[in-house]
Design an enzyme around this catalytic site. Structure first.
Site, PDB file in Angstrom:
ATOM      1  N   ASP A 149     130.227 170.163 118.545  1.00 47.02           N
ATOM      2  CA  ASP A 149     129.457 170.196 117.305  1.00 47.02           C
ATOM      3  C   ASP A 149     129.270 168.756 116.829  1.00 47.02           C
ATOM      4  O   ASP A 149     130.229 167.991 116.750  1.00 47.02           O
ATOM      5  CB  ASP A 149     130.190 171.004 116.235  1.00 47.02           C
ATOM      6  CG  ASP A 149     129.257 171.870 115.408  1.00 47.02           C
ATOM      7  OD1 ASP A 149     128.209 171.347 114.984  1.00 47.02           O
ATOM      8  OD2 ASP A 149     129.566 173.055 115.197  1.00 47.02           O
TER       9      ASP A 149
ATOM     10  N   ASP B 175     124.486 169.853 113.761  1.00 42.92           N
ATOM     11  CA  ASP B 175     124.563 170.511 112.464  1.00 42.92           C
ATOM     12  C   ASP B 175     123.489 169.974 111.516  1.00 42.92           C
ATOM     13  O   ASP B 175     123.345 168.750 111.365  1.00 42.92           O
ATOM     14  CB  ASP B 175     125.956 170.283 111.885  1.00 42.92           C
ATOM     15  CG  ASP B 175     126.208 171.045 110.609  1.00 42.92           C
ATOM     16  OD1 ASP B 175     126.284 172.283 110.669  1.00 42.92           O
ATOM     17  OD2 ASP B 175     126.342 170.400 109.553  1.00 42.92           O
TER      18      ASP B 175
ATOM     19  N   GLU C  73     120.478 172.661 114.796  1.00 41.04           N
ATOM     20  CA  GLU C  73     120.511 173.632 113.697  1.00 41.04           C
ATOM     21  C   GLU C  73     119.559 173.126 112.620  1.00 41.04           C
ATOM     22  O   GLU C  73     119.738 172.029 112.083  1.00 41.04           O
ATOM     23  CB  GLU C  73     121.919 173.770 113.132  1.00 41.04           C
ATOM     24  CG  GLU C  73     121.985 174.843 112.054  1.00 41.04           C
ATOM     25  CD  GLU C  73     123.136 174.661 111.074  1.00 41.04           C
ATOM     26  OE1 GLU C  73     123.587 175.678 110.520  1.00 41.04           O
ATOM     27  OE2 GLU C  73     123.566 173.509 110.851  1.00 41.04           O
TER      28      GLU C  73
ATOM     29  N   HIS D 112     129.452 181.132 112.792  1.00 38.74           N
ATOM     30  CA  HIS D 112     130.537 180.901 111.835  1.00 38.74           C
ATOM     31  C   HIS D 112     130.065 180.948 110.384  1.00 38.74           C
ATOM     32  O   HIS D 112     130.889 180.975 109.467  1.00 38.74           O
ATOM     33  CB  HIS D 112     131.193 179.555 112.122  1.00 38.74           C
ATOM     34  CG  HIS D 112     130.258 178.397 111.936  1.00 38.74           C
ATOM     35  ND1 HIS D 112     129.228 178.120 112.816  1.00 38.74           N
ATOM     36  CD2 HIS D 112     130.166 177.455 110.971  1.00 38.74           C
ATOM     37  CE1 HIS D 112     128.559 177.068 112.401  1.00 38.74           C
ATOM     38  NE2 HIS D 112     129.105 176.643 111.286  1.00 38.74           N
ATOM     39  N   ASP D 113     128.750 180.933 110.166  1.00 41.43           N
ATOM     40  CA  ASP D 113     128.198 180.948 108.809  1.00 41.43           C
ATOM     41  C   ASP D 113     127.595 182.300 108.421  1.00 41.43           C
ATOM     42  O   ASP D 113     127.066 182.439 107.317  1.00 41.43           O
ATOM     43  CB  ASP D 113     127.097 179.889 108.667  1.00 41.43           C
ATOM     44  CG  ASP D 113     127.647 178.481 108.551  1.00 41.43           C
ATOM     45  OD1 ASP D 113     128.811 178.332 108.121  1.00 41.43           O
ATOM     46  OD2 ASP D 113     126.932 177.522 108.899  1.00 41.43           O
TER      47      ASP D 113
END
Length: 572
Positions: free
Chosen positions: A99, A207, A267, A339-340
């Site tokens: 990430d 991210d 993302e 994860h969100d």
């Protein structure tokens, strides 16, 4: 397929390390725990592991606030552990993707510590610093340089008492935004990325990468209806004026000339299909694919915590639009969970005991048969569900905690607030991985940082691996199908019955092979040849097709009525 397009036949598995597997009994998952479970992941058949952040961090936002990009937080292990993970994963044919969080750092990162030390520090311009708004004194209500709202509630500016200036933080106040206008910032990021690639990692999930370019004048945003003192700053930092320039520069500085094709995933909240074509066009050298949020926003009303059931017609229209738009240029990422996001089976399927397994398999079938690279979030392959949070004290995620504090403080109905949190909280995805029916679901021998879902005695990996008819083995077969049937990875996509309320149907075609995917998103039987569906879908010619994969007992015929939450993949 060329070697630099390998990701089109790949399946990515996302690991949230804090919740995956604890190896030392401290209640927090770690890198040695991931190594311990590599054989399980190899059995599932995935090609890539994407790790949520494991860097040194104060953990204000569970690792997305990074204090050192080139070291591992002791909570998760050591750099030597990561080296071993890369080696062990590669030995099993699995790539590792890290990430990359470079829109912001932690306020404890040495860069920011220097930046805030004085107004004339050489790193002052590495972040976005501004004085109080004209006519205001620093610290007064409304003195923030702009009216932008933080994604984690409240103003996106924090006053630094020492220098009297404010710094920008689109997320937590402990996550100051980097100033990508400064070329020194960009080169420092690129140097760090090259360092990781030289250690053997195989790419990056980036991210909120489409937020790194801001409109430099930082204008106010339109006032928000619920909080008019705050404004929507997104038009000034989503897909900003230099974003394509920055990503192309990153490609040249980091990826160009490397002997193997690496994976880059951006993302990108708020990205449109038109944006995605530009970002993912291979000729532009930006990213391989983007994470878009359109389909996971369909059940959200006036704000994130205003939730309703997704209308299947809207879901089909959204995913179908992305399939069509990126058919010739670019590439899709495919996901239900991360994860969100809340657990997919509770959100898009049914977590009722009598339907959970079938609907979990159905969701996997529909997603993996679209054109794009599928992402499996840890526990999705088990049909893990949302957590039955009892009280406000059960929520740990900063976003959820902030929402409860603000909404309840404003006089909101506590039961309604809790109901919304149960549906939408990121904590749903972050409960420990359910490995077996022992204490704490086999996640840890200590006190877990977050409690396991109480349904773990029934829903766990040990039971799923032992049951050939489980959600796990259905996902394993879906992944194998992508590897062996070219139409799955490379076929054209055509949506059928777009206006039907319960039937999700589409075809994939490639080199003379046709696949038909049929899925019943409901409990009422669907007669595929009856009058109700006569105008929606024509299954003539599929009677003698081959059933490649189904999620229930074999039907009487390929086109027999679809039972509750039934999915089929037919081939001819």
């Amino acid at each position: 397929m060329t070697d630099d397009q390998w990701f089109r036949e790949a399946v990515v598995y996302q690991i949230y390390p804090r919740s995956f597997q604890d190896s030392d009994g401290d209640g927090i998952g770690d890198v040695p725990g991931i190594i311990r479970r590599l054989d399980y992941l190899q059995q599932l058949g995935v090609d890539v592991l994407w790790l949520s952040p494991i860097y040194t961090s104060p953990q204000d936002d569970n690792g997305y606030d990074i204090a050192d990009y080139q070291d591992i937080d002791p909570t998760f292990g050591t750099l030597a552990d990561v080296d071993e993970l890369v080696e062990q994963a590669h030995a099993r044919g699995i790539r590792i993707v890290m990430d990359l969080v470079v829109n912001h750092t932690s306020d404890e990162h040495p860069w920011f510590v220097e930046s805030r030390s004085s107004k004339d520090n050489p790193k002052r311009d590495w972040y976005w610093w501004r004085p109080a708004r004209d006519g205001y004194t620093a610290g007064e209500v409304g003195a923030e340089p702009t009216n932008w709202e933080s994604f984690f509630s409240g103003p996106a500016w924090e006053l630094d008492e020492k220098t009297g200036d404010y710094y920008l933080h689109l997320f937590s106040r402990k996550q100051p935004d980097l100033n990508w206008e400064n070329p020194e910032v960009r080169e420092a990021v690129y140097e760090m990325m090259r360092w990781w690639l030289d250690r053997g990692v195989d790419g990056f999930r980036m991210d909120v990468i489409n937020m790194i370019s801001k409109v430099t004048s930082l204008p106010d945003g339109e006032p928000l209806p619920a909080t008019p003192q705050l404004g929507d700053g997104t038009p000034h930092f989503l897909n900003g004026p230099r974003i394509h320039e920055f990503l192309q520069e990153m490609h040249r500085a980091v990826f160009e000339g490397r002997p193997e094709k690496l994976l880059t995933v951006g993302e990108m909240p708020g990205v449109t299909v038109e944006d995605a074509i530009l970002y993912t066009d291979p000729e532009r050298h930006e990213v391989d694919m983007v994470f878009q949020f359109e389909h996971v926003g369909l059940d959200i009303g006036a704000h994130k915590w205003d939730r309703s059931r997704v209308d299947l017609r809207d879901l089909k229209a959204s995913l179908g639009r992305w399939q069509e738009a990126l058919a010739e240029v670019g590439w899709n990422s495919l996901y239900w969970n991360n994860h969100d996001q809340p657990r997919a089976v509770s959100r898009f399927g049914s977590d009722a005991p009598e339907h959970r397994v079938a609907s979990a398999k159905l969701l996997g079938t529909v997603l993996h048969l679209h054109r794009g690279t599928p992402y499996v979030y840890q526990g999705e392959e088990l049909g893990m569900t949302n957590v039955p949070f009892a009280t406000a004290d059960d929520f740990l995620d900063i976003e959820s905690v902030n929402y409860y504090r603000l909404a309840s403080g404003a006089g909101g109905n506590v039961e309604e607030i809790l109901a919304n949190l149960r549906l939408g909280s990121r904590d749903n995805a972050r409960s420990p991985m359910q490995w077996d029916d022992s204490a704490n679901a086999g996640f840890t021998t200590g006190q877990p940082w977050a409690p396991a879902n109480p349904n773990y005695p029934e829903i766990n990996a040990a039971a799923a691996v032992a049951d050939d008819d489980s959600v796990f083995h259905h996902y394993r077969r879906l992944i194998e199908l992508r590897h062996t049937e070219p139409a799955v990875a490379h076929g054209d996509f055509r949506l059928l019955a777009p206006d039907h309320r319960a039937l999700y149907a589409f075809t994939r075609s490639h080199d003379g092979t046709d696949l038909l995917v049929l899925a019943n998103f409901g409990t009422d039987e669907l007669d595929l040849t009856g009058p109700e569906l006569a105008d929606a879908i024509d299954v003539t010619g599929w009677d003698s097709s081959t059933l490649l994969l189904g999620n229930l007992d074999d039907p009487a015929s390929p086109t027999a009525p679809l039972r509750a939450w039934e999915a089929r993949i037919l081939r001819r």
